[in-house]
Structure formats: C-alpha cells, structure tokens
Enzyme design. Sequence first.
Site, PDB file in Angstrom:
ATOM      1  CD  GLU A  21      -0.758   0.710   5.866  1.00 60.11           C
ATOM      2  OE1 GLU A  21      -1.078   0.899   7.044  1.00 60.11           O
ATOM      3  OE2 GLU A  21      -1.596   0.623   4.945  1.00 60.11           O
ATOM      4  CG  HIS A  39      -1.840   1.156   1.294  1.00 57.84           C
ATOM      5  ND1 HIS A  39      -2.364   1.619   2.483  1.00 57.84           N
ATOM      6  CD2 HIS A  39      -2.328   1.982   0.327  1.00 57.84           C
ATOM      7  CE1 HIS A  39      -3.134   2.657   2.243  1.00 57.84           C
ATOM      8  NE2 HIS A  39      -3.121   2.906   0.939  1.00 57.84           N
TER       9      HIS A  39
END
Length: 289
Positions: free
Chosen positions: A150, A138
């Site tokens: 992430e 992410h």
Amino acid sequence: MSSIAVIGAGQMGAGIAQVSAQAGYQVLLSDREISIAECAKAYIGKMLARAVEKGKMEEQAASVAMDRITPVGSYEPMASAELIIEAATEREDVKRAIFDEVGKVLGHKAVLASNTSSIPITRMAQATPDAARFVGVHFFNPVPVMGLIEVIRGLATSDETVEKVESYAAAIGKKVVHANDAPGFIVNRILLPMLNEACFALGEGVASIPDIDAAITMGLNHPMGPLTLADFIGLDTCLHITNVLYSSTGDPKYRAAPLLVKYVEAGWLGRKTKRGFYDYSGDAPVPTR
C-alpha cells in the site's frame, strides 16, 4: 536507484531487506543495536538457504543476495541511500524519534518512507526534514511471500516521491495500490473490524475458537480463520490499529472488543509470546478456551 536502507530489523524489516537484496539493491540494515541487525541477516540467510534446498533459488543467487546486505549500527552510512524505509515498531513516538535522527543524514534527493500500518502519514511528516519526500509504504507479512504494497501519500508528498517508490515496488515484484491518508488505509480499515468482531463473537459466547475459525475459512474461503490471523499479526498490533481507527474516526463501530483488550493486558499476544487465542508451546496450536 541502487541502494536502500531499512531501519528496524524485526520480521518486517528483515523481509524488506531480503526482497530488496534479491532484486539487486545494496541494503543497509539497522536496529537499536548492530547485533540485532546481524541476527536478522543470519535469519535471512536461513530463509534463502531453505529456498535453495527447495529448488526455488540458485545457491549463487542466494550468496550474492546475502553479500548485498550490510548490518550497520548507526545512521551515518545511510547518507548515500536513495530510499530509507523505517520498519520499526508501530508506535508514533518511536517512529518520530527515528525520523528526527535519520533526517540529519538523509540525502537531498533521497526518499524517506514509513512501513506504518495505521499511523497518519501527514502527521508523521512533521517530524521529517522534507514532507514532500516522505511517503507511506505498507508491506504485508511475510514480505517475501505477500505481493502487495500500500502506498500512502501525505498531504505534501510529491508526485516524484510516489513515482520513486512505485519504481522500487516494481523492481522487487510487488503490486502497488494507492490509499489516501485515512485511518487504517485500505487493508486494515477492512480487516481489523472483522478480526475485532471475531473477538466480540468469542467473548459473547457465539461459538468456540475452532468453530469461529473454521466457519470463516470454509464459509468465506479464507486461507486462515480470524483468530488464527490475529495471533499471527500480534494481538497488541491488532489492538493498536483498532484503537487508531476508533480515536481517528470517533465511530463506536471500531471500539476494541473487551476480550482483545484483556488478552493484551495478560501479555497473551499470539504467536510471538506463544500464547494468544491458541497455545503455541507444543507441536500444534491448541485453543486456549
């Protein structure tokens, strides 16, 4: 790893392609039509030219980075990519369809990653050819500026897959945080309830749009207010993630604010439609209520 592919040439996909090319990777960039990918490359060229004008980048480096990006109109050229990053719209049906097609050309050692902001990795892995080589990565918008990724591993994601994306993240200069495959991961699990609560506060008449934003920017030392940030993210995206949190947990604290739902139903999605909590049609944003 020397070559990657990015599926989805919107703002996020273009940003991922840009930072990857600047880091030395050969990048294949695709979208529904090759013309969209070509427009994204042109946009990247403008961003790099701006960096050169500001003295943040050498002209030669910008030129080399541009040469490393190749727009493509099909998935077949991605057979040689060592990492394929899906950065399509935040809809699971769209992503699953992509995984099904790109899975047919995915190299036997290549990693397939999704830039999802909220959809469970373990569940989407069912649509991939090898769940062990599927992982969530992410990124945050704007990708060239934001320093975080992430990394979300699904139930079957292998250690080798995680290590590969960690090496990639280090090469493009991003800090990695690891999140379990839980609703909203880390950032959105914490951020979206705050943005949603700002919508509740506005809808209930607690304060005006400018005062809510000013209170948070100055009172909490945030770089922008929650309503400004929601417009920047996209109110439809905010609503989608909030709904994912609610449906995944069943916890009423995640239910979407009625005003957020109303704005999305009206097509007022924020900056991308030039109207959300602010009107962006003029020289400066103007509160819409």
